[in-house]
Design a protein around this motif. Structure first.
Motif, PDB file in Angstrom:
ATOM      1  N   VAL A 221       0.846  -1.188   0.000  1.00 14.61           N
ATOM      2  CA  VAL A 221       0.000   0.000   0.000  1.00 14.61           C
ATOM      3  C   VAL A 221       0.883   1.240   0.000  1.00 14.61           C
ATOM      4  O   VAL A 221       1.770   1.390   0.849  1.00 14.61           O
ATOM      5  CB  VAL A 221      -0.940   0.000   1.220  1.00 14.61           C
ATOM      6  N   LEU A 222       0.659   2.130  -0.962  1.00 14.28           N
ATOM      7  CA  LEU A 222       1.412   3.377  -1.061  1.00 14.28           C
ATOM      8  C   LEU A 222       0.716   4.519  -0.332  1.00 14.28           C
ATOM      9  O   LEU A 222       1.356   5.373   0.267  1.00 14.28           O
ATOM     10  CB  LEU A 222       1.611   3.748  -2.536  1.00 14.28           C
ATOM     11  N   LYS A 223      -0.628   4.552  -0.429  1.00 13.29           N
ATOM     12  CA  LYS A 223      -1.454   5.493   0.312  1.00 13.29           C
ATOM     13  C   LYS A 223      -2.591   4.709   0.940  1.00 13.29           C
ATOM     14  O   LYS A 223      -3.205   3.885   0.279  1.00 13.29           O
ATOM     15  CB  LYS A 223      -2.034   6.582  -0.594  1.00 13.29           C
ATOM     16  N   LYS A 224      -2.884   4.994   2.197  1.00 14.88           N
ATOM     17  CA  LYS A 224      -3.939   4.255   2.889  1.00 14.88           C
ATOM     18  C   LYS A 224      -5.167   5.131   3.032  1.00 14.88           C
ATOM     19  O   LYS A 224      -5.153   6.143   3.747  1.00 14.88           O
ATOM     20  CB  LYS A 224      -3.448   3.800   4.271  1.00 14.88           C
ATOM     21  N   ALA A 229     -13.781  -0.956   2.704  1.00 14.68           N
ATOM     22  CA  ALA A 229     -12.943  -1.937   2.024  1.00 14.68           C
ATOM     23  C   ALA A 229     -13.711  -2.563   0.860  1.00 14.68           C
ATOM     24  O   ALA A 229     -14.913  -2.805   0.946  1.00 14.68           O
ATOM     25  CB  ALA A 229     -12.507  -3.018   3.005  1.00 14.68           C
ATOM     26  N   VAL A 230     -12.989  -2.833  -0.209  1.00 12.21           N
ATOM     27  CA  VAL A 230     -13.575  -3.474  -1.388  1.00 12.21           C
ATOM     28  C   VAL A 230     -13.829  -4.941  -1.090  1.00 12.21           C
ATOM     29  O   VAL A 230     -12.957  -5.644  -0.568  1.00 12.21           O
ATOM     30  CB  VAL A 230     -12.638  -3.331  -2.604  1.00 12.21           C
ATOM     31  N   ALA A 231     -15.021  -5.412  -1.419  1.00 13.03           N
ATOM     32  CA  ALA A 231     -15.394  -6.810  -1.206  1.00 13.03           C
ATOM     33  C   ALA A 231     -15.558  -7.511  -2.545  1.00 13.03           C
ATOM     34  O   ALA A 231     -15.708  -6.877  -3.600  1.00 13.03           O
ATOM     35  CB  ALA A 231     -16.684  -6.894  -0.398  1.00 13.03           C
ATOM     36  N   ASP A 232     -15.544  -8.812  -2.492  1.00 14.83           N
ATOM     37  CA  ASP A 232     -15.725  -9.628  -3.696  1.00 14.83           C
ATOM     38  C   ASP A 232     -17.039  -9.276  -4.381  1.00 14.83           C
ATOM     39  O   ASP A 232     -18.104  -9.287  -3.762  1.00 14.83           O
ATOM     40  CB  ASP A 232     -15.717 -11.103  -3.296  1.00 14.83           C
ATOM     41  N   VAL A 285     -11.196   2.395   0.033  1.00 12.26           N
ATOM     42  CA  VAL A 285     -11.403   3.544  -0.844  1.00 12.26           C
ATOM     43  C   VAL A 285     -10.514   4.704  -0.402  1.00 12.26           C
ATOM     44  O   VAL A 285     -10.412   5.004   0.790  1.00 12.26           O
ATOM     45  CB  VAL A 285     -12.886   3.970  -0.839  1.00 12.26           C
ATOM     46  N   GLY A 286      -9.861   5.333  -1.358  1.00 14.81           N
ATOM     47  CA  GLY A 286      -8.894   6.390  -1.078  1.00 14.81           C
ATOM     48  C   GLY A 286      -7.462   5.897  -1.092  1.00 14.81           C
ATOM     49  O   GLY A 286      -6.525   6.685  -1.016  1.00 14.81           O
ATOM     50  N   SER A 287      -7.276   4.568  -1.196  1.00 15.43           N
ATOM     51  CA  SER A 287      -5.938   3.984  -1.173  1.00 15.43           C
ATOM     52  C   SER A 287      -5.311   3.950  -2.562  1.00 15.43           C
ATOM     53  O   SER A 287      -6.004   3.924  -3.582  1.00 15.43           O
ATOM     54  CB  SER A 287      -5.978   2.556  -0.619  1.00 15.43           C
ATOM     55  N   GLN A 288      -3.985   3.934  -2.573  1.00 19.16           N
ATOM     56  CA  GLN A 288      -3.203   3.635  -3.776  1.00 19.16           C
ATOM     57  C   GLN A 288      -2.270   2.485  -3.400  1.00 19.16           C
ATOM     58  O   GLN A 288      -1.639   2.508  -2.339  1.00 19.16           O
ATOM     59  CB  GLN A 288      -2.383   4.844  -4.213  1.00 19.16           C
ATOM     60  N   TYR A 289      -2.220   1.486  -4.282  1.00 22.83           N
ATOM     61  CA  TYR A 289      -1.354   0.353  -3.978  1.00 22.83           C
ATOM     62  C   TYR A 289      -0.589  -0.065  -5.224  1.00 22.83           C
ATOM     63  O   TYR A 289      -0.948   0.292  -6.353  1.00 22.83           O
ATOM     64  CB  TYR A 289      -2.150  -0.822  -3.405  1.00 22.83           C
ATOM     65  N   ILE A 290       0.479  -0.817  -4.991  1.00 24.07           N
ATOM     66  CA  ILE A 290       1.304  -1.340  -6.074  1.00 24.07           C
ATOM     67  C   ILE A 290       1.312  -2.859  -5.977  1.00 24.07           C
ATOM     68  O   ILE A 290       1.402  -3.416  -4.881  1.00 24.07           O
ATOM     69  CB  ILE A 290       2.732  -0.762  -6.018  1.00 24.07           C
ATOM     70  N   THR A 291       1.161  -3.529  -7.117  1.00 19.92           N
ATOM     71  CA  THR A 291       1.143  -4.985  -7.155  1.00 19.92           C
ATOM     72  C   THR A 291       2.114  -5.498  -8.209  1.00 19.92           C
ATOM     73  O   THR A 291       2.129  -4.998  -9.342  1.00 19.92           O
ATOM     74  CB  THR A 291      -0.276  -5.514  -7.476  1.00 19.92           C
ATOM     75  N   LEU A 292       2.914  -6.491  -7.823  1.00 19.45           N
ATOM     76  CA  LEU A 292       3.836  -7.160  -8.746  1.00 19.45           C
ATOM     77  C   LEU A 292       3.163  -8.456  -9.195  1.00 19.45           C
ATOM     78  O   LEU A 292       2.776  -9.289  -8.363  1.00 19.45           O
ATOM     79  CB  LEU A 292       5.157  -7.462  -8.052  1.00 19.45           C
ATOM     80  N   VAL A 293       3.014  -8.614 -10.509  1.00 20.51           N
ATOM     81  CA  VAL A 293       2.241  -9.734 -11.057  1.00 20.51           C
ATOM     82  C   VAL A 293       3.115 -10.570 -11.981  1.00 20.51           C
ATOM     83  O   VAL A 293       3.405 -10.173 -13.118  1.00 20.51           O
ATOM     84  CB  VAL A 293       1.006  -9.229 -11.835  1.00 20.51           C
ATOM     85  N   VAL A 319      -2.463   1.248  -8.604  1.00 24.10           N
ATOM     86  CA  VAL A 319      -3.920   1.398  -8.673  1.00 24.10           C
ATOM     87  C   VAL A 319      -4.392   2.398  -7.624  1.00 24.10           C
ATOM     88  O   VAL A 319      -4.031   2.302  -6.450  1.00 24.10           O
ATOM     89  CB  VAL A 319      -4.627   0.048  -8.446  1.00 24.10           C
ATOM     90  N   ASP A 320      -5.204   3.367  -8.050  1.00 25.25           N
ATOM     91  CA  ASP A 320      -5.890   4.282  -7.149  1.00 25.25           C
ATOM     92  C   ASP A 320      -7.336   3.806  -7.005  1.00 25.25           C
ATOM     93  O   ASP A 320      -8.059   3.688  -8.005  1.00 25.25           O
ATOM     94  CB  ASP A 320      -5.895   5.706  -7.707  1.00 25.25           C
ATOM     95  N   VAL A 321      -7.774   3.547  -5.786  1.00 28.86           N
ATOM     96  CA  VAL A 321      -9.141   3.088  -5.504  1.00 28.86           C
ATOM     97  C   VAL A 321      -9.987   4.320  -5.197  1.00 28.86           C
ATOM     98  O   VAL A 321      -9.890   4.902  -4.118  1.00 28.86           O
ATOM     99  CB  VAL A 321      -9.163   2.099  -4.336  1.00 28.86           C
ATOM    100  N   LEU A 322     -10.829   4.727  -6.142  1.00 31.85           N
ATOM    101  CA  LEU A 322     -11.552   5.986  -6.035  1.00 31.85           C
ATOM    102  C   LEU A 322     -12.919   5.844  -5.373  1.00 31.85           C
ATOM    103  O   LEU A 322     -13.373   6.762  -4.690  1.00 31.85           O
ATOM    104  CB  LEU A 322     -11.737   6.604  -7.423  1.00 31.85           C
TER     105      LEU A 322
END
Length: 331
Positions: A221-224, A229-232, A285-293, A319-322
């Motif tokens: 997580v880059l910004k919290k 929280a996002v759910a399935d 919501v409001g978070s930015q995260y980085i994922t290595l795939v 990814v920015d979760v808006l």
């Protein structure tokens, strides 16, 4: 629940190609008092009536032909008390777009409580929409009248049966609004991840480090953000950039480059080609995260069907979760 895509839901509007950014209201802390509207009520917009409850299909009436005058006008038919629309943000709601000269309906959403139009304010396609929505608040019903210059222009729009001198009328119910970038608290950097530098508009620049490619799916997580929280199964509006971890370090896909956030479905089981972005579930919501795939968690030995991601590509997503657009009916 069904959800129209950010672009396709307003395709007939975007087709005009008139891009004008809304001034003011650009920060998440903006208030109506500190925002400068770009349109006001006038003799044209005051002629538009839209009866019916908010978020229900209105009965829109006005005298035809409606003379819109030289400038876009807007009248607040129902005053909302929610957040002020941001210039770089995303609006979600229902709308009815009509030919002001003939009174014919051009386009409308379903007003069914589950299928909304969502689009970025600064690139919604028609200058009159952006001017009419500037500084409006969530929960409002807004009547906007547009002269040809702020509508489909001197050419009109044959597909929409709009002539070069036709005015436009739009009634918008603003059900929600989201920022255009993550606004959470910056988190400490984690070792082993690429570095991310943000441009003035929030666009991420990703620097791939030297060393071996990652072989496992990893997320930091880059910004919290402090939102839910996002759910399935949630439908989520995101901004994202994906780069290929290779010698070229090329951008594979990016909403920033395309000019608009997008709506995606969070899934715990669907593959990346279906979900568009990885690791959404559990992010706030409001978070930015980085994922290595790595390829095993991404597009594997075949690559993407559009050819943008080669076979056996290792990817890096920022990814920015808006915002969360919808909660599935099964919940």
């Amino acid at each position: 629940m069904k959800r129209e895509s950010v672009r396709k839901s307003v395709a007939i509007i975007v087709a005009a190609g008139l891009l004008v950014a809304v001034a003011g209201c650009s920060s998440s802390g903006s208030s109506a008092a500190s925002c400068s509207p770009l349109a006001s009520a006038g003799s044209a917009s005051n002629l538009v009536a839209a009866t019916g409850e908010f978020d229900k299909a209105p009965s829109v009436t006005f005298g035809t032909p409606l003379e819109a005058g030289a400038d876009t006008q807007r009248t607040i038919l129902i005053q909302g008390t929610g957040a002020v629309l941001q210039s770089d943000g995303v609006i979600s709601g229902d709308y009815t777009l009509l030919n002001g000269t003939t009174g014919a309906t051009i386009s409308t959403t379903k007003y069914d409580g589950s299928t909304f139009s969502s689009f970025p304010i600064a690139s919604s396609g028609l200058a009159g929409i952006q001017k009419g929505l500037a500084c409006a608040t969530v929960g409002s019903r807004v009547a906007i009248t547009m002269p040809p210059a702020d509508g489909f222009g001197a050419e009109g729009n044959a597909q929409a049966s709009v002539g070069p001198t036709d005015s436009l009328v739009m009634v918008v119910d603003i059900t929600n609004a989201f920022p255009g970038r993550a606004n959470g608290a910056v988190q400490p950097a984690q070792a082993g991840f690429p570095s991310v530098a943000l441009g003035p508009d929030g666009r991420p620049g990703i620097t791939i480090p030297s060393g071996p490619k990652p072989t496992e799916l990893k997320t930091a997580v880059l910004k919290k953000g402090d939102g839910p929280a996002v759910a399935d199964g949630d439908q989520v509006i995101v901004q994202y950039t994906a780069v290929i971890w290779a010698d070229t370090k090329s951008v594979a896909t990016s909403t920033w480059r395309d000019g608009a956030p997008t709506a995606v479905k969070a899934s715990a089981t669907a593959d990346l080609a279906t979900t568009v972005v990885p690791s959404l579930i559990g992010q706030t919501v409001g978070s930015q995260y980085i994922t290595l795939v790595p390829p095993s968690a991404g597009y594997g030995a075949t690559g993407s069907t559009d050819g943008k991601i080669p076979a056996d590509s290792t990817l890096v997503y920022v990814v920015d979760v808006l915002g969360i657009l919808a909660v599935p009916a099964t919940k």
